[in-house]
Design a protein around this motif. Structure first.
Motif, mmCIF file in Angstrom:
data_model
loop_
_atom_site.group_PDB
_atom_site.id
_atom_site.type_symbol
_atom_site.label_atom_id
_atom_site.label_comp_id
_atom_site.label_asym_id
_atom_site.label_seq_id
_atom_site.Cartn_x
_atom_site.Cartn_y
_atom_site.Cartn_z
ATOM 1 N N THR A 102 0.830 -1.209 0.000
ATOM 2 C CA THR A 102 0.000 0.000 0.000
ATOM 3 C C THR A 102 0.862 1.255 0.000
ATOM 4 O OG1 THR A 102 -1.835 -1.099 1.132
ATOM 5 C CG2 THR A 102 -1.734 1.299 1.297
ATOM 6 N N LEU A 103 1.877 1.289 0.868
ATOM 7 C CA LEU A 103 2.735 2.477 0.932
ATOM 8 C C LEU A 103 3.545 2.638 -0.352
ATOM 9 C CD1 LEU A 103 4.052 2.558 4.613
ATOM 10 C CD2 LEU A 103 1.942 3.431 3.649
ATOM 11 N N SER A 122 14.076 4.057 1.640
ATOM 12 C CA SER A 122 13.471 3.934 2.970
ATOM 13 C C SER A 122 12.957 5.271 3.481
ATOM 14 C CB SER A 122 14.490 3.351 3.950
ATOM 15 O OG SER A 122 14.845 2.032 3.567
ATOM 16 N N GLU A 123 13.670 6.347 3.167
ATOM 17 C CA GLU A 123 13.239 7.660 3.638
ATOM 18 C C GLU A 123 11.899 8.050 3.044
ATOM 19 O OE1 GLU A 123 14.238 9.680 6.074
ATOM 20 O OE2 GLU A 123 15.489 7.944 6.552
ATOM 21 N N SER A 124 11.623 7.614 1.824
ATOM 22 C CA SER A 124 10.319 7.882 1.230
ATOM 23 C C SER A 124 9.222 7.168 2.010
ATOM 24 C CB SER A 124 10.296 7.445 -0.233
ATOM 25 O OG SER A 124 9.006 7.600 -0.794
ATOM 26 N N MET A 125 9.474 5.925 2.407
ATOM 27 C CA MET A 125 8.479 5.181 3.176
ATOM 28 C C MET A 125 8.269 5.805 4.555
ATOM 29 S SD MET A 125 7.441 2.826 1.093
ATOM 30 C CE MET A 125 7.037 1.125 1.478
ATOM 31 N N THR A 157 4.776 9.040 8.196
ATOM 32 C CA THR A 157 4.526 10.190 9.063
ATOM 33 C C THR A 157 3.360 11.022 8.537
ATOM 34 O OG1 THR A 157 6.872 10.237 9.629
ATOM 35 C CG2 THR A 157 5.578 12.206 10.139
ATOM 36 N N ARG A 158 3.295 11.169 7.230
ATOM 37 C CA ARG A 158 2.201 11.958 6.633
ATOM 38 C C ARG A 158 0.854 11.286 6.879
ATOM 39 N NH1 ARG A 158 0.064 12.138 1.231
ATOM 40 N NH2 ARG A 158 1.772 10.830 0.441
ATOM 41 N N LEU A 159 0.781 9.981 6.689
ATOM 42 C CA LEU A 159 -0.478 9.274 6.908
ATOM 43 C C LEU A 159 -0.899 9.326 8.369
ATOM 44 C CD1 LEU A 159 -0.042 6.109 4.655
ATOM 45 C CD2 LEU A 159 -1.369 8.159 4.168
#
Length: 371
Positions: free
Chosen positions: A274-275, A297-300, A305-307
């Motif tokens: 999903t992410l 990994s930083e994108s995930m 954090t945004r979600l």
């Protein structure tokens, strides 16, 4: 009449696929884990030549019911049918210790569809497993008995260790090449399995260490009231979720290698797929775009954090999350970030494959073996 046999310790999990897609396995040499005592359900095994027989794997988890049916090919297998439905078998389990009547009805309805597919596809050999919800529930055994009476499906409640083994065997082929240590994880509905593997070649990886934490997306969501009106309160609740998971991971975290170079990370679960879909900004889920994707990994972390700061209504508006996953995805984010805390790989491999694929290859390998 249903006959039962025991799976091989050398079950290999190849890649997953949608119906019609060809699947090629990795090497089956070098499996290092113990055999399971899980029952295997046999059907019309004498009715078709071995190369034409259909095999099935059912994975009844705390959140999902999944089926895969395939036929062997020269160097793998071809998926001929698949089914997946969110049944939330573990809903309310943390509070009551029991699988609710409503959850049982949802699961049996889904398993009834699976049973129909097994018959229509003339499946000759099937293995069906149940995981954390049935392990924990006081009425897990009674539920298994009812499933068999009403659908004919013989579910086996597997151990957390067997669950971890099958997840690794089902997705390890997607590990990035390299010589560094690798961590493979499976975020489920009721538990999360972390497995440290030694995977330096094309063969089945050797399991070095593992842990099963009692937190999955359902159990963690039910442990913490999350969807507050104030974003700051939501983030505070998110922090408490992460702390719970970190505590459960700590025994393995203390044993993980320190300062290892070129570490690799691979995840199989609805959370990571999903992410990854959010990362690609997909208008709808696309397995071909996701399975095997490598994501920074930083994108995930940023997406997680945004979600966690979004309201439930705002999460529901995201096309790859929607109403079915919006209430559970934040718990998955908390688990994923806790994994990245203890295993700070620069990239995360994403697998849309796992337990079912490992089961299928094991069944096919055993049926081909001489008696």
């Amino acid at each position: 009449m249903v006959q039962h046999s025991r799976p091989s310790p050398h079950d290999l999990g190849p890649s997953g696929a949608m119906p019609g897609q060809h699947v090629r396995p990795a090497s089956s040499q070098g499996a290092q884990t113990a055999a399971s005592s899980a029952p295997v359900q046999r059907g019309l095994s004498g009715s078709f030549p071995r190369g034409r027989r259909a095999y099935a794997a059912i994975d009844l988890g705390t959140n999902n019911c999944r089926l895969l049916i395939a036929k062997p090919s020269a160097d793998g297998f071809i998926v001929v049918d698949a089914f997946s439905r969110i049944v939330r078998l573990g809903e309310g389990l943390a509070a009551t210790g029991r699988i609710s009547d409503e959850a049982i009805d949802r699961a049996i309805a889904a398993l009834g569809i699976c049973a129909d597919k097994l018959r229509r596809r003339h499946v000759t050999l099937a293995r069906s497993v149940a995981t954390e919800a049935c392990r924990r529930a006081s009425n897990g055994g009674a539920f298994i008995d009812r499933v068999y009476r009403e659908t004919g499906i013989a579910l086996d409640i597997i151990t957390a260790q067997e669950e971890a083994r099958l997840a690794v065997l089902g997705c390890h082929a997607l590990l990035e090449p390299g010589d560094g240590p690798a961590l493979i994880f499976d975020i489920g509905g009721g538990s999360t399995e972390l497995v440290l593997v030694d995977a330096n070649g094309s063969g089945t990886p050797h399991i070095v260490d593992w842990v099963s934490a009692p937190w999955g997306v359902v159990s963690l969501t039910e442990s913490e009231a999350f969807d507050h009106g104030d974003p700051a309160e939501r983030l505070a609740a998110y922090g408490r979720m992460r702390a719970r998971v970190a505590d459960a991971f700590s025994p393995l975290a203390r044993r993980l290698p320190r300062n290892a170079a070129n570490i690799r990370l691979l995840g199989t679960s609805g959370t990571v797929t999903t992410l990854a879909s959010v990362h690609l900004d997909l208008p709808r889920y696309d397995r071909q775009a996701i399975d095997g994707l490598i994501v920074p990994s930083e994108s995930m972390r940023s997406i997680s954090t945004r979600l966690a700061a979004l309201s439930l209504a705002d999460r529901q508006k995201l096309p790859c999350i929607g109403t079915e996953r919006a209430d559970l995805v934040v718990a998955g984010c908390a688990i994923l970030e806790s994994i990245l805390d203890i295993w700070p790989a620069q990239r995360l491999g994403v697998a849309d494959r796992g337990i079912r694929e490992g089961i299928l290859r094991g069944l096919m390998d055993r049926d081909r073996a001489p008696s």
